[in-house]
Design an enzyme around this catalytic site. Structure first.
Site, mmCIF file in Angstrom:
data_model
loop_
_atom_site.group_PDB
_atom_site.id
_atom_site.type_symbol
_atom_site.label_atom_id
_atom_site.label_comp_id
_atom_site.label_asym_id
_atom_site.label_seq_id
_atom_site.Cartn_x
_atom_site.Cartn_y
_atom_site.Cartn_z
ATOM 1 N N PRO A 15 61.658 -93.230 24.770
ATOM 2 C CA PRO A 15 61.492 -93.712 23.398
ATOM 3 C C PRO A 15 60.157 -93.256 22.834
ATOM 4 O O PRO A 15 59.237 -92.945 23.582
ATOM 5 C CB PRO A 15 61.522 -95.228 23.563
ATOM 6 C CG PRO A 15 61.060 -95.460 24.966
ATOM 7 C CD PRO A 15 61.534 -94.295 25.768
ATOM 8 N N SER A 261 49.612 -97.806 26.533
ATOM 9 C CA SER A 261 50.665 -97.029 27.186
ATOM 10 C C SER A 261 52.036 -97.623 26.924
ATOM 11 O O SER A 261 52.166 -98.736 26.421
ATOM 12 C CB SER A 261 50.414 -96.956 28.682
ATOM 13 O OG SER A 261 50.883 -98.147 29.292
ATOM 14 N N LYS A 262 53.046 -96.860 27.293
ATOM 15 C CA LYS A 262 54.425 -97.307 27.115
ATOM 16 C C LYS A 262 54.670 -98.609 27.876
ATOM 17 O O LYS A 262 55.517 -99.394 27.515
ATOM 18 C CB LYS A 262 55.391 -96.235 27.611
ATOM 19 C CG LYS A 262 55.407 -95.003 26.729
ATOM 20 C CD LYS A 262 56.588 -94.102 27.035
ATOM 21 C CE LYS A 262 56.583 -92.913 26.079
ATOM 22 N NZ LYS A 262 57.771 -92.090 26.153
ATOM 23 N N ARG A 263 53.943 -98.778 28.956
ATOM 24 C CA ARG A 263 54.159 -99.963 29.777
ATOM 25 C C ARG A 263 53.458 -101.209 29.238
ATOM 26 O O ARG A 263 53.778 -102.323 29.621
ATOM 27 C CB ARG A 263 53.691 -99.708 31.213
ATOM 28 C CG ARG A 263 54.732 -99.008 32.053
ATOM 29 C CD ARG A 263 54.114 -98.445 33.307
ATOM 30 N NE ARG A 263 53.172 -97.376 32.993
ATOM 31 C CZ ARG A 263 53.547 -96.125 32.725
ATOM 32 N NH1 ARG A 263 54.813 -95.804 32.741
ATOM 33 N NH2 ARG A 263 52.660 -95.203 32.434
#
Ligand code: GLU
Length: 505
Positions: A15, A261-263
């Site tokens: 994504p 970050s994505k996390r």
């Protein structure tokens, strides 16, 4: 003047992170401000990182954000196809050209061999770099005879084409945001540009396409700054004019410690993706701004100000206003900290600016889907008018207005303790009679009649109003009592008072 042409070039490896949305946004603002064109190019040459659904997700997300492309595989354009896997046939000739010009060479080292070299270097606390220092000892067309190379190629031996990074050369570059930059090539490696499976790597495909698509400005995230010297050298090697570069500052975690970050998102309690994303493998869901109830305009306004400022105090900008105000002069070099409270604030501002009719329609839909309540639109619009200024999101309106749709079933203990006095039941019975006799049941008239009754009988505003609120809402919150009375209506109000007195007396 040269035509302004910019591109957003995502890789569909998952994504789109909000940092990517901001990159797309700044490209868009810059293009529109300068009468230029913006194109969408899908960079999918790394098949190993392909994630199903990612491309579609990226396209839908940007569409939701209101970022429109002048050229793409969807809207068409003179430089298509705009997806690199569909341009595969184009790149080999450019790789061949660099080899012919002596700027690149064939390398036959296997992944295993390179891995061993890395490990050996590590054991000596060094890092292995494929460059001018090491390339003369490795298996490549620089150390082999032409015959040997031709034989290997004819046999179909897997190879890579590497860029021949010049030795001890200072690359002088200019970045619109960062100014002049100098890098010594000894710190860089001979990057792989092309592989024997016929696929270019990101670096080659990116440069070739930017050239073929006549890109004038490369606007991208700071994480690509280390690639800039290689890219500049590639333009020089081809003898092409290089586009201008602008590397945008990173988006940082709320505490400023490192890149967002994505996390991070759901771990820190806010979305990092524009729209909800379901991992196609694990089916894990990551939240998105859209599904969390943000308006696209608010989300975009918030993002625009992470790394850019208008140079004035203005904070609320429509897309058109952003286009008018945008320039790189006010883009910062340092990272921009993400602030979730500010994000909510933006949504609140946009919600307040919407008409009650609009918010009412949104709330009506929410009531249907979340509470299975089929409410009359005129009624919901009136409710929206009363509570929209008190919330950040439409979904938060329920907590401020549930009592317009259902009678209280419980009475908040703390409020009862504080507000329900010895004479409250009696006072409520009297108020009931007064209310029963009000003919013009408008908020203004109710207010007038109740006030006259209270002052005329020296009853005290507090005891009556607090009591009525408890009866009507079941708690100590909500808009003005006369507004609530007018909206729920006389009959319903009397019913609630009767029931409340019964329960609390
Ligand atoms: N495909 C690269 C990415 O995913 C594009 C970087 C660039 O804009 O050059 O971010």
């Amino acid at each position: 003047m040269k035509e302004i042409r910019v591109r957003f070039a995502p890789s569909p490896t998952g994504p789109l992170h909000i940092g990517g949305v901001r990159t797309a946004l700044y490209n868009y603002l810059f293009a529109k401000k300068n009468g230029g064109k913006m194109l969408l190019r899908i960079e999918d040459t790394d098949q190993t990182r392909f994630v199903p659904g990612a491309e579609d997700y990226i396209i839908k997300s940007l569409d939701w954000c209101g970022i429109k492309f002048d050229e793409s595989d969807i809207v068409g354009g003179p430089y298509g196809p705009y997806k690199q896997s569909n341009r595969k046939h184009l790149y080999k000739q450019y790789s061949d050209e660099l080899i012919a010009k002596g700027h690149a060479y064939y390398a036959f080292d296997t992944a295993e061999e390179l891995d061993n070299l890395r490990k050996e270097a590590e054991a000596q606390k060094k890092t292995f770099i494929y460059n001018a220092e090491t390339r003369q000892e490795l298996r490549n067309s620089l150390t082999m005879t032409k015959e040997d190379v031709d034989e290997l190629l004819a046999d179909g031996t897997p190879y890579t084409v590497r860029f021949m990074m010049p030795e001890n050369h200072i690359v002088e570059m200019h970045d619109i945001i960062r100014g002049d930059i100098k890098v010594n090539t000894n710190t860089l490696d001979d990057k792989v540009l092309f592989k024997s499976d016929g696929m270019p790597t990101y670096h080659l495909a990116n440069i070739v396409d930017d050239h073929l698509m006549k890109i004038s400005h490369v606007i991208r995230g700071e994480e690509w700054l280390p690639s800039m010297p290689l890219h500049v050298l590639l333009y020089q090697a081809f003898g092409w004019e290089s586009p201008e570069f602008a590397h945008l500052p990173l988006l940082l975690k709320p505490d400023g410690n490192g890149k967002l970050s994505k996390r991070d998102g759901d771990r820190l309690g806010f979305p990092v993706f524009p729209m909800q994303w379901e991992n196609p493998e694990t089916h894990e869901i990551s939240s998105g701004y859209k599904q969390s109830g943000y308006y696209a305009e608010a989300f975009i306004n918030m993002l625009a100000l992470l790394g850019w400022n208008p140079g004035t105090e203005q904070e609320i900008f429509s897309m058109d206003e952003l286009i008018q105000a945008f320039s790189f002069d006010h883009c910062s070099k340092s990272g921009a900290r993400f602030n979730v409270e500010k994000a909510k604030w933006f949504n609140h501002e946009y919600l307040m600016r919407r008409s009650s009719e609009e918010v009412g329609a949104e709330y009506k839909e929410w009531l249907k889907s979340e509470k299975n309540i089929d409410a009359d639109i005129q009624y919901v619009t009136k409710v929206a008018a009363l509570v929209k200024d008190r919330v950040n999101f439409v979904k938060e309106m329920w907590d401020q207005s549930f009592f317009f749709f259902e009678e209280p079933t419980t009475y908040d203990e703390v409020t009862v303790k504080k507000r329900w006095k010895e004479n409250s039941a009696d006072l409520m019975r009297q108020a009931s009679e007064v209310i029963r006799n009000i003919d013009d049941f408008s908020a203004e008239n109710i207010e007038k009649v109740l006030n006259e009754w209270i002052t005329g009988n020296e009853l005290g505003m507090g005891p009556v109003m607090n009591g009525l609120r408890l009866m009507l809402v079941g708690a100590g919150k909500g808009p003005h009592i006369h507004e609530i009375l007018a909206l729920v209506g006389k009959e319903e109000a009397l019913k609630r008072i009767e029931k409340g007195v019964e329960v609390l007396k």
